[in-house]
Design a protein around this motif. Sequence first.
Motif, mmCIF file in Angstrom:
data_model
loop_
_atom_site.group_PDB
_atom_site.id
_atom_site.type_symbol
_atom_site.label_atom_id
_atom_site.label_comp_id
_atom_site.label_asym_id
_atom_site.label_seq_id
_atom_site.Cartn_x
_atom_site.Cartn_y
_atom_site.Cartn_z
ATOM 1 N N TYR A 343 -5.818 -22.118 2.640
ATOM 2 C CA TYR A 343 -4.973 -21.839 3.853
ATOM 3 C C TYR A 343 -3.326 -21.550 4.305
ATOM 4 O O TYR A 343 -4.144 -20.096 4.888
ATOM 5 C CB TYR A 343 -5.916 -22.430 4.797
ATOM 6 N N LEU A 351 -7.669 -15.982 8.952
ATOM 7 C CA LEU A 351 -7.185 -17.289 9.198
ATOM 8 C C LEU A 351 -8.384 -17.666 10.945
ATOM 9 O O LEU A 351 -9.420 -18.660 10.776
ATOM 10 C CB LEU A 351 -6.565 -18.142 9.505
ATOM 11 N N TYR A 358 -15.692 -29.545 15.057
ATOM 12 C CA TYR A 358 -15.502 -30.811 14.326
ATOM 13 C C TYR A 358 -16.664 -31.603 15.322
ATOM 14 O O TYR A 358 -17.082 -31.907 16.526
ATOM 15 C CB TYR A 358 -14.537 -31.304 14.550
ATOM 16 N N ASN A 366 -6.393 -32.245 21.323
ATOM 17 C CA ASN A 366 -5.443 -33.295 21.679
ATOM 18 C C ASN A 366 -4.946 -33.722 23.085
ATOM 19 O O ASN A 366 -5.157 -32.645 24.106
ATOM 20 C CB ASN A 366 -3.840 -31.808 21.604
ATOM 21 N N ARG A 368 -3.096 -34.616 24.943
ATOM 22 C CA ARG A 368 -2.198 -35.061 26.112
ATOM 23 C C ARG A 368 -1.867 -33.029 26.453
ATOM 24 O O ARG A 368 -0.987 -32.753 27.000
ATOM 25 C CB ARG A 368 -1.000 -34.645 25.478
ATOM 26 N N LYS A 369 -2.834 -32.516 25.923
ATOM 27 C CA LYS A 369 -2.561 -31.400 26.384
ATOM 28 C C LYS A 369 -4.079 -31.214 27.207
ATOM 29 O O LYS A 369 -5.363 -31.194 27.097
ATOM 30 C CB LYS A 369 -2.783 -30.202 25.372
ATOM 31 N N PHE A 381 -1.940 -17.241 20.490
ATOM 32 C CA PHE A 381 -1.913 -16.660 18.387
ATOM 33 C C PHE A 381 -2.003 -15.483 18.485
ATOM 34 O O PHE A 381 -1.702 -15.082 17.810
ATOM 35 C CB PHE A 381 -2.105 -18.321 18.136
ATOM 36 N N TYR A 382 -3.637 -15.396 18.871
ATOM 37 C CA TYR A 382 -3.784 -14.609 17.912
ATOM 38 C C TYR A 382 -4.253 -13.340 18.790
ATOM 39 O O TYR A 382 -4.289 -12.360 17.923
ATOM 40 C CB TYR A 382 -5.237 -14.760 17.524
ATOM 41 N N ARG A 428 -13.088 -23.437 21.908
ATOM 42 C CA ARG A 428 -11.550 -22.910 21.855
ATOM 43 C C ARG A 428 -12.083 -22.208 20.177
ATOM 44 O O ARG A 428 -10.548 -21.473 19.466
ATOM 45 C CB ARG A 428 -11.464 -24.220 21.233
ATOM 46 N N ALA B 291 -7.276 -28.414 12.518
ATOM 47 C CA ALA B 291 -7.141 -27.085 13.486
ATOM 48 C C ALA B 291 -6.061 -26.427 13.698
ATOM 49 O O ALA B 291 -5.642 -24.839 13.487
ATOM 50 C CB ALA B 291 -8.332 -27.498 14.666
ATOM 51 N N LYS B 293 -3.192 -26.478 11.358
ATOM 52 C CA LYS B 293 -3.344 -26.296 10.707
ATOM 53 C C LYS B 293 -3.534 -24.879 10.051
ATOM 54 O O LYS B 293 -3.273 -23.726 10.041
ATOM 55 C CB LYS B 293 -2.789 -27.188 9.707
ATOM 56 N N ARG B 295 -5.303 -22.382 12.249
ATOM 57 C CA ARG B 295 -5.169 -21.629 13.692
ATOM 58 C C ARG B 295 -3.696 -20.639 12.755
ATOM 59 O O ARG B 295 -3.679 -19.662 12.863
ATOM 60 C CB ARG B 295 -4.222 -22.245 14.610
ATOM 61 N N GLY B 296 -3.529 -21.285 11.563
ATOM 62 C CA GLY B 296 -2.358 -20.814 10.930
ATOM 63 C C GLY B 296 -0.835 -21.481 11.979
ATOM 64 O O GLY B 296 0.385 -20.163 11.868
ATOM 65 N N GLU B 297 -0.570 -22.392 12.700
ATOM 66 C CA GLU B 297 0.670 -22.834 13.527
ATOM 67 C C GLU B 297 1.386 -23.111 12.526
ATOM 68 O O GLU B 297 1.618 -23.538 11.341
ATOM 69 C CB GLU B 297 0.157 -23.464 13.822
ATOM 70 N N TYR B 301 6.224 -25.971 15.765
ATOM 71 C CA TYR B 301 4.585 -25.391 16.907
ATOM 72 C C TYR B 301 4.303 -27.386 16.425
ATOM 73 O O TYR B 301 3.856 -28.494 17.439
ATOM 74 C CB TYR B 301 3.907 -24.495 16.583
ATOM 75 N N LYS B 305 4.825 -29.370 19.811
ATOM 76 C CA LYS B 305 3.927 -29.177 20.264
ATOM 77 C C LYS B 305 2.596 -29.859 20.259
ATOM 78 O O LYS B 305 1.940 -30.384 21.291
ATOM 79 C CB LYS B 305 3.512 -27.477 20.616
ATOM 80 N N GLU B 306 2.708 -30.696 18.904
ATOM 81 C CA GLU B 306 0.907 -30.907 18.794
ATOM 82 C C GLU B 306 1.672 -32.438 18.748
ATOM 83 O O GLU B 306 0.668 -33.346 18.610
ATOM 84 C CB GLU B 306 0.169 -30.129 17.538
ATOM 85 N N PRO B 309 4.485 -35.010 21.563
ATOM 86 C CA PRO B 309 3.471 -35.107 23.265
ATOM 87 C C PRO B 309 2.442 -36.762 22.984
ATOM 88 O O PRO B 309 2.380 -37.064 24.167
ATOM 89 C CB PRO B 309 2.609 -34.349 23.465
#
Lengths: 557, 401
Positions: A343, A351, A358, A366, A368-369, A381-382, A428, B291, B293, B295-297, B301, B305-306, B309
């Motif tokens: 990947y 990608l 999942y 996440n 915390r988000k 991002f995309y 997402r 997820a 990874k 995505r291509g981050e 980041y 960011k992940e 936190p």
Amino acid sequence: MSRLLTMKDVWIEGRSDESWNPIINGIDLHLDKGEVLGLIGESGAGKSTMGLAAMGFCRDGVRISKGSVEFEGIDLLKASAAKKRALLGKRIAYVAQSAAASFNPAHRIIDQHTEGPVQHGVMSKSESERDAMELYAKLRLPDPEQIGFRYPHQVSGGQLQRAMTAMAMSCRPDLIIFDEPTTALDVTTQIEVLASIRDIVEQFGTAAIYITHDLAVVAQMADRIKVLLKGDEVETADTRTMLSSPKEDYTKSLWAVRDFVRPAKPAVHTSATPVVSVQGVTAAYGKVDVLNEVSFDIHEGRTVAVVGESGSGKSTTARCITGLLPPRQGVIEFDGVALPADYRKRNKAQLRQAQMIYQMADTALNPRKTIGEIIGRPVEFYMGLKGREKRRRVEELLDEIELPADQYIDRLPSELSGGQKQRIGIARALAAEPKFIICDEVTSALDQLVAEGILKLLARLQDELHLSYMFITHDLATVKSIADEVVVMKDGEVVEQGPKAQMFQPPHHPYTDLLLSSVPEMDPDWLSTLLAERGIDNIGDAAVNKMSYNGTQSKGC
Amino acid sequence: MSFWLEIMGVLLGCLAAGWLFQFAGEKITHGKPFFRDMPLSIAFGYALGAVVLVWIVWSYYLARTLEAPEVNKYFFFRRAIDAFILFAIAAWLFRLLGRSVGTQGTKKLFRQMPLTASFGLLTILIYALLAIFAGVLAPYGQEQIIQGAAANIAPGGDPAMGGNPAYPLGTDQIGRDILSRLIYGAQNTVGIAFATTCLAFVLGGTLGFLAATLGGWLDQVLSRGVDVLMAIPSLIFALLLMTIASAWAGSEKGLLTFYMVVIIAVIDSTRVFRLARAVGANIVVMDYIEAAKLRGEGLFYLIFKEILPNAISPLLAEFGLRFCFVFLTIASLSFLGVGIQPPLADWGTMVRDLAQFINFAAFAPQVASAPLLAAGAIALLTVAVNFVVDWMLHRSSGLKE
């Protein structure tokens, strides 16, 4: 029959946010000697709390505020600690959901088994060991003389669950509380545990409270069923009466869940390029091959269900497609173009095309988000959207998954229910505007009603956006409702594949047959009939072994 | 011999009293579970606790009523109890203030806060204010040798005991005001410790997360490097490096302080690295990291960011503990003479300079308390930080009761 357990007007409260909130609102429950009562309901209905209360016990931060729990005339709520100690383990036993988490990994199984009888003075250690071996044999554990001398991690999940049942039986209790004992198991393993639990309960005349969210399972086990909803009792009735003529609407809706089937789609042109094509993929963890020459195609707007028990290589196939595990041989083609195996070597567009949803929404988001950040990130991002445009797109996506945007956009995942979290996972994936989505057991952690909603949502999105799904599952009911094509996997190989209609009709590959026949049905006689058909020693593990022995001669389809 | 007999007698008495307590309690309350299910060991504990409490109250009473010289025996005991009561009241008032002033969120925070945590917060707040406003608050300069004042004035400000009201905490051996030096010490010691801990966390945290995320040879190299550093006793290692550094720095004291910050930060970052790597390794296996990874981050980041936190609460708790250790290390180095250099005021140095007065404890406790003031300042902050850290750990782990 004489009365064993009477719970009268039980109210239970749990502490959160500085106040006591009701969990159980005045439920009555009674149990005769040798009777099996099924407790069913969605998660959060208070089934487990009720089960623990039947032992006069509640978890930390929970209290029984009112009511009485009488076990043979002894009020467990008022009894002294010493009196309760004499009852628990000896006359009342408990089987937890996850045997793997409930056994102490540092001690051998039989040492944990004998602790109860020795402590209660029922048997000496050596007597108890001999008794344990007999129980293991009765529960059809392989090699009953030796298996107890292993450590918990050295036996399989289904075997461990049976060992735990044996442990509960060690003092020959009058009452056993089973808290979802088969929920974490595969269908083929589940049968074995169900059959052995039922046998042993019948043999010793033990009364049991069987807690589960799976109706078909409870139909096999219980004499009587009690349905709970958010701490209230919905109705109680005899198993057969309950199944044939439920009174309340909620019960009816539970029963109706398995009816959702999406209409069949026209066959694909043979010349069409598949969206994803897995070609002869062999993959390995270290030196051990876990996938062997796996090939299948997924066409536009179609759902391919990949089924098989755990360890069959379903998720590994998904990891190969996403590029997390570069295959040793074979290629993954996307729209007819081979993708880089790793990947890290794929570009953003590649990608973006393949997204994943999942199984455990808890670990997939996440914590915390906020929801807005989680869905907004792929949008940014995309698509490169920022600020107000990004927010508008996130709101659109939340609309798409049927959650009101203004209420949810600033929440954290912990403030959502399981089904809502799974919807966020879907949003997402959608945010990347993909053509292809891998759904890895997306409904298996959810209650049936909620899972139904998720399946309907996925079906609707597929129709609107022409998505292709690879649907990994071990639940054949899900396959029936959503799949267009089915791929059956075992030990890293594809044993059978074809359109759904064909797969659910005989003749089958023997393994497919085993899988199909192992799915519990609502009929209360299903387990008995099945066991009679298979022969009593030919269930689960045994059947698999027997099948692989002669399975080569009769390759299905 | 009779001493041991006395101890045995008290313990046996406690046992009997405990049994009586449990028995009487059960009879009087008609079998309340609290008394009914109470094992003898716990009843014994209650009795022993009661005896100790009575002893403390009795001693405090003696300390307040006795005349010299017997009262000297109880001098430090009385000070400790006085301070304890004072701090408890202050913490209680502080919590009351927090509960009635502020937003809904802070009010709720204070409502759920134990007294220990509010004491810790209050103390840290006071230290921070002292450190920031040291120049305004201190009556004299930290290096100022006061003209006309004698050296070694005893603390207390009571002329009869050898004090002077102009210098409430007395003066040191060359006539500098101890109160001013204590206040400036907050600035120097605490400020430098804070900077050092931050540096240790930036260093150790970043490397630890990197090792957890990338794994492979980078992880091996970093982890084994850290193992090597950790294998050397840290204080001795720091001493060794500081000796070398003082040769490099020569007479430039500012440079030496900078070297000290870097040396202690590097040594302490090894512990932070271990924690960050362990916490990070648990987070890296989560599906949301996968997820991201897929995505291509990028690495930046992913880490900031992940992962960060989600690792913040154990790291914050470790920050509190680490701060204490760094702080004590600096004080120890200063005590040994290689840390913060005179004439800058520093608590460790102050303890060393005044250490010989501890010999006066038996007959002139007032005089002996001079070195203990700085030591007490160190101890108080350490305890306060630990209370707050405990409370934060408790909150973040979601452990109730």
